[in-house]
Motif scaffolding. Sequence first.
Motif, PDB file in Angstrom:
ATOM      1  N   PHE A 155     132.444  -4.543  61.820  1.00 49.34           N
ATOM      2  CA  PHE A 155     131.871  -5.861  62.106  1.00 49.34           C
ATOM      3  C   PHE A 155     132.281  -6.321  63.507  1.00 49.34           C
ATOM      4  CE2 PHE A 155     131.166 -10.360  60.159  1.00 49.34           C
ATOM      5  CZ  PHE A 155     129.971 -10.446  60.834  1.00 49.34           C
ATOM      6  N   TRP A 156     133.550  -6.045  63.873  1.00 52.29           N
ATOM      7  CA  TRP A 156     133.989  -6.392  65.231  1.00 52.29           C
ATOM      8  C   TRP A 156     133.172  -5.631  66.270  1.00 52.29           C
ATOM      9  CZ3 TRP A 156     136.118  -2.581  68.430  1.00 52.29           C
ATOM     10  CH2 TRP A 156     136.506  -3.034  69.700  1.00 52.29           C
ATOM     11  N   LEU A 157     132.974  -4.324  66.054  1.00 48.81           N
ATOM     12  CA  LEU A 157     132.189  -3.521  66.997  1.00 48.81           C
ATOM     13  C   LEU A 157     130.762  -4.036  67.086  1.00 48.81           C
ATOM     14  CD1 LEU A 157     132.038  -1.067  68.862  1.00 48.81           C
ATOM     15  CD2 LEU A 157     131.457   0.328  66.855  1.00 48.81           C
ATOM     16  N   ASP A 158     130.195  -4.419  65.957  1.00 47.46           N
ATOM     17  CA  ASP A 158     128.834  -4.959  65.943  1.00 47.46           C
ATOM     18  C   ASP A 158     128.757  -6.246  66.761  1.00 47.46           C
ATOM     19  OD1 ASP A 158     126.042  -5.020  64.563  1.00 47.46           O
ATOM     20  OD2 ASP A 158     126.884  -7.006  64.175  1.00 47.46           O
ATOM     21  N   ARG A 159     129.750  -7.124  66.602  1.00 43.03           N
ATOM     22  CA  ARG A 159     129.760  -8.372  67.378  1.00 43.03           C
ATOM     23  C   ARG A 159     129.921  -8.082  68.860  1.00 43.03           C
ATOM     24  NH1 ARG A 159     133.124 -10.133  62.988  1.00 43.03           N
ATOM     25  NH2 ARG A 159     134.960  -9.678  64.273  1.00 43.03           N
ATOM     26  N   ALA A 191     117.793  -5.572  74.840  1.00 41.09           N
ATOM     27  CA  ALA A 191     116.998  -6.114  73.734  1.00 41.09           C
ATOM     28  C   ALA A 191     117.121  -5.251  72.488  1.00 41.09           C
ATOM     29  CB  ALA A 191     115.535  -6.234  74.159  1.00 41.09           C
ATOM     30  N   ILE A 192     117.021  -3.942  72.649  1.00 46.33           N
ATOM     31  CA  ILE A 192     117.100  -3.038  71.488  1.00 46.33           C
ATOM     32  C   ILE A 192     118.467  -3.119  70.825  1.00 46.33           C
ATOM     33  CG2 ILE A 192     117.109  -0.610  70.780  1.00 46.33           C
ATOM     34  CD1 ILE A 192     114.946  -0.136  72.919  1.00 46.33           C
ATOM     35  N   ALA A 240     122.150  -5.019  66.614  1.00 46.07           N
ATOM     36  CA  ALA A 240     123.430  -5.665  66.312  1.00 46.07           C
ATOM     37  C   ALA A 240     123.227  -6.933  65.491  1.00 46.07           C
ATOM     38  CB  ALA A 240     124.165  -5.987  67.613  1.00 46.07           C
ATOM     39  N   SER A 241     122.204  -7.704  65.798  1.00 42.53           N
ATOM     40  CA  SER A 241     121.941  -8.937  65.055  1.00 42.53           C
ATOM     41  C   SER A 241     121.595  -8.641  63.601  1.00 42.53           C
ATOM     42  CB  SER A 241     120.804  -9.720  65.712  1.00 42.53           C
ATOM     43  OG  SER A 241     121.125 -10.068  67.045  1.00 42.53           O
ATOM     44  N   LEU A 242     120.734  -7.648  63.380  1.00 41.60           N
ATOM     45  CA  LEU A 242     120.317  -7.316  62.012  1.00 41.60           C
ATOM     46  C   LEU A 242     121.452  -6.671  61.224  1.00 41.60           C
ATOM     47  CD1 LEU A 242     116.681  -6.019  62.644  1.00 41.60           C
ATOM     48  CD2 LEU A 242     117.433  -8.306  61.948  1.00 41.60           C
ATOM     49  N   LEU A 243     122.254  -5.837  61.869  1.00 42.50           N
ATOM     50  CA  LEU A 243     123.394  -5.231  61.171  1.00 42.50           C
ATOM     51  C   LEU A 243     124.459  -6.268  60.835  1.00 42.50           C
ATOM     52  CD1 LEU A 243     124.000  -1.811  62.971  1.00 42.50           C
ATOM     53  CD2 LEU A 243     123.075  -2.209  60.676  1.00 42.50           C
ATOM     54  N   GLY A 244     124.521  -7.343  61.609  1.00 41.53           N
ATOM     55  CA  GLY A 244     125.497  -8.390  61.315  1.00 41.53           C
ATOM     56  C   GLY A 244     125.279  -9.025  59.953  1.00 41.53           C
ATOM     57  N   VAL A 277     129.003  -5.347  70.545  1.00 40.57           N
ATOM     58  CA  VAL A 277     127.729  -4.849  71.059  1.00 40.57           C
ATOM     59  C   VAL A 277     126.751  -6.011  71.236  1.00 40.57           C
ATOM     60  CG1 VAL A 277     125.719  -3.418  70.529  1.00 40.57           C
ATOM     61  CG2 VAL A 277     128.018  -2.530  70.115  1.00 40.57           C
ATOM     62  N   GLY A 278     126.734  -6.930  70.286  1.00 41.78           N
ATOM     63  CA  GLY A 278     125.842  -8.077  70.390  1.00 41.78           C
ATOM     64  C   GLY A 278     126.148  -8.954  71.584  1.00 41.78           C
ATOM     65  N   PHE A 279     127.437  -9.180  71.857  1.00 43.44           N
ATOM     66  CA  PHE A 279     127.814 -10.005  73.005  1.00 43.44           C
ATOM     67  C   PHE A 279     127.482  -9.312  74.329  1.00 43.44           C
ATOM     68  CE2 PHE A 279     131.121 -12.344  70.296  1.00 43.44           C
ATOM     69  CZ  PHE A 279     130.272 -13.424  70.124  1.00 43.44           C
ATOM     70  N   VAL A 280     127.733  -8.002  74.387  1.00 47.36           N
ATOM     71  CA  VAL A 280     127.396  -7.262  75.609  1.00 47.36           C
ATOM     72  C   VAL A 280     125.890  -7.312  75.854  1.00 47.36           C
ATOM     73  CG1 VAL A 280     127.336  -4.974  76.665  1.00 47.36           C
ATOM     74  CG2 VAL A 280     129.414  -5.741  75.501  1.00 47.36           C
ATOM     75  N   ALA A 281     125.106  -7.109  74.787  1.00 44.34           N
ATOM     76  CA  ALA A 281     123.648  -7.173  74.917  1.00 44.34           C
ATOM     77  C   ALA A 281     123.198  -8.553  75.376  1.00 44.34           C
ATOM     78  CB  ALA A 281     122.995  -6.805  73.585  1.00 44.34           C
ATOM     79  N   LEU A 282     123.817  -9.597  74.821  1.00 48.05           N
ATOM     80  CA  LEU A 282     123.468 -10.969  75.227  1.00 48.05           C
ATOM     81  C   LEU A 282     123.771 -11.184  76.707  1.00 48.05           C
ATOM     82  CD1 LEU A 282     124.263 -14.178  73.185  1.00 48.05           C
ATOM     83  CD2 LEU A 282     124.607 -14.113  75.642  1.00 48.05           C
TER      84      LEU A 282
END
Length: 592
Positions: A162-166, A216-217, A222-226, A168-173
């Motif tokens: 979950f930390w890794l997913d977050r 975007a990808i 990352a958003s959906l896996l969250g 990745v999401g922050f880097v993408a943002l």
Amino acid sequence: MTIRRPLLSWAVAAAVLFVAVLAMLSGPTDADAHAVLESSTPSRGAVLETGPGQVEFRFNEPVEASFGAVQVFDSSGAEIQESEIPPSGDGREIGAVLPSSLEPGFYTAIYRVVSADSHPVSGGITFSVDPAGSGEGGSVGGKTISELLASSEAGPVTEAGFWLDRWVGFVALALAVGSFAWLFLVWGKVRRAIPEVETASAAVGSRLRRTILGAAIFGIVASLLGIPFQGAIATGKDFWQAFGGGIPVEVLSTRFGTVMLIRAAAFAALVPLALVAVDAVRGGRPRPTVALAIASAAVGAVVLVVTPGLAGHASTQDPVWLLFPSDIVHVAAMAVWSGGLAVTLWLLPAATGAVSGTERRTDVLLAGMLRFSTVALVAVALIAVSGTVQAVAEVGSFGALLDTAFGRAVLAKIVIFALLIGLGAANRRRVIPALLSRRSRRGPPGKAGVAARRNLRLETVLVTLVLAITAALVSYPPPESIGAGPLSGSFRTAGDRIEYTLDPARVGSNEAHIYIFDDSTGAPVEVKSLELSFDPPAEGDTPIEADVRKAGPGHYVAPAVTLAIKGEWTATVAIRFSRFEESVESFEVKIR
């Protein structure tokens, strides 16, 4: 010197702001963004003549309990709840229906809910059914509240995922918002200052397309896996159990699930800009399709910087009118700065390599560095101001910077932020003047260009680390909103091991358990009597004597000990093993 004086002013301002954070943290501040149990039916440690029929928990704010996380255990450790009680109209009460008749004994009820700031909250109470008033209820399946909760945790692998997913999401943002901002705030200025740079549009646009499309990808994924990750953490399951158990559908009805869907849509809104990136880079009057793509990306970028606040503390913690806008400014400034660093490192070389003439390469590099440096200075100022507001409100005290995971994460961000300011100062004091000198001599970037690239690389690594810390930070409740939790420990005396648990270790009614085991065999030890008292933090105050009852072999419980003051209490346990043998031991307990 025209560069160094503004730089000094900004550096001093940043230093003053950081000192202000530390100074303001020395005073207390109220915060309330995390659900805390206010009351329960039956009350904690209640002794009942008959079964209560149901167990209910009431919290200080609405909670999301669509995960069916109220469980009740009997003396053998078996679950006995028959059905759930739907949440109350205000969303603050949850519960479970019990069998119509309960056997005499001790019972434990635990809960797992999601608070308004999207953090899972858990805890529990015990009560007993004792028609004869004997006080002999039997053990709770050999497990305390903390042990029962720990037995149904998601586990370190799921938490790390979950930390890794977050992250990745922050880097993408950051890349998505930073790319959009760089296109207009940096590249637009370079394009107007150096007309010859139009020849680099294809190369820059190609890299920009890949950057935005990749962000975007990864952001959508990352958003959906969250969503299943949140379900796994909230229900105490691992990722695959949550993913295949219908839990993601339930998460979609929560605040967190809704925000993640919105964030995924916001990332998707940037895809049209990636498709027309070359035309956007080229500038001029945009065609209708390009204008629509830019408008779509603008909306997506705005929504992206709002979503962290909607899913976290900022939109639930008082004062919301201050913290929510502050969080938006903080996220936007950090994305423009951190994403802009990576994009500058990635796109400027494409621009300098596509223009003809070594002196023009110096012009392009200098124009890009100067413009981004100005943008970065504004972003740093906004980050410092908004970060100060959030740190003071969420950390609460100077001690919490070191005593809590949330505080230590904030402190780490402050330290790295200071290093980044130092690197930015080095760019403005050395690299940019060196590039100015190269341009005046109409020469190539040379060593100055190498130094610029090296500094940008280091800054990009550091901001990526900041985003990794932020990914961990958002999973911690702010120190001032922690509702505390079971406090456990052990010590040895007279050849025996004594274990203790205090729940929930906060101001108000607490439940204390004392276990006595033979240190060599691990078997419960029967004793003649056991007394327990608590000395308040302030010297001279009268100790509180706990009402201790036997709950089973070697197991004693004080169902309702009222500890009304925050701070370090001293618990003293006096154990009489025989007529002539007694042991008195003390241990510290911190009450929040």
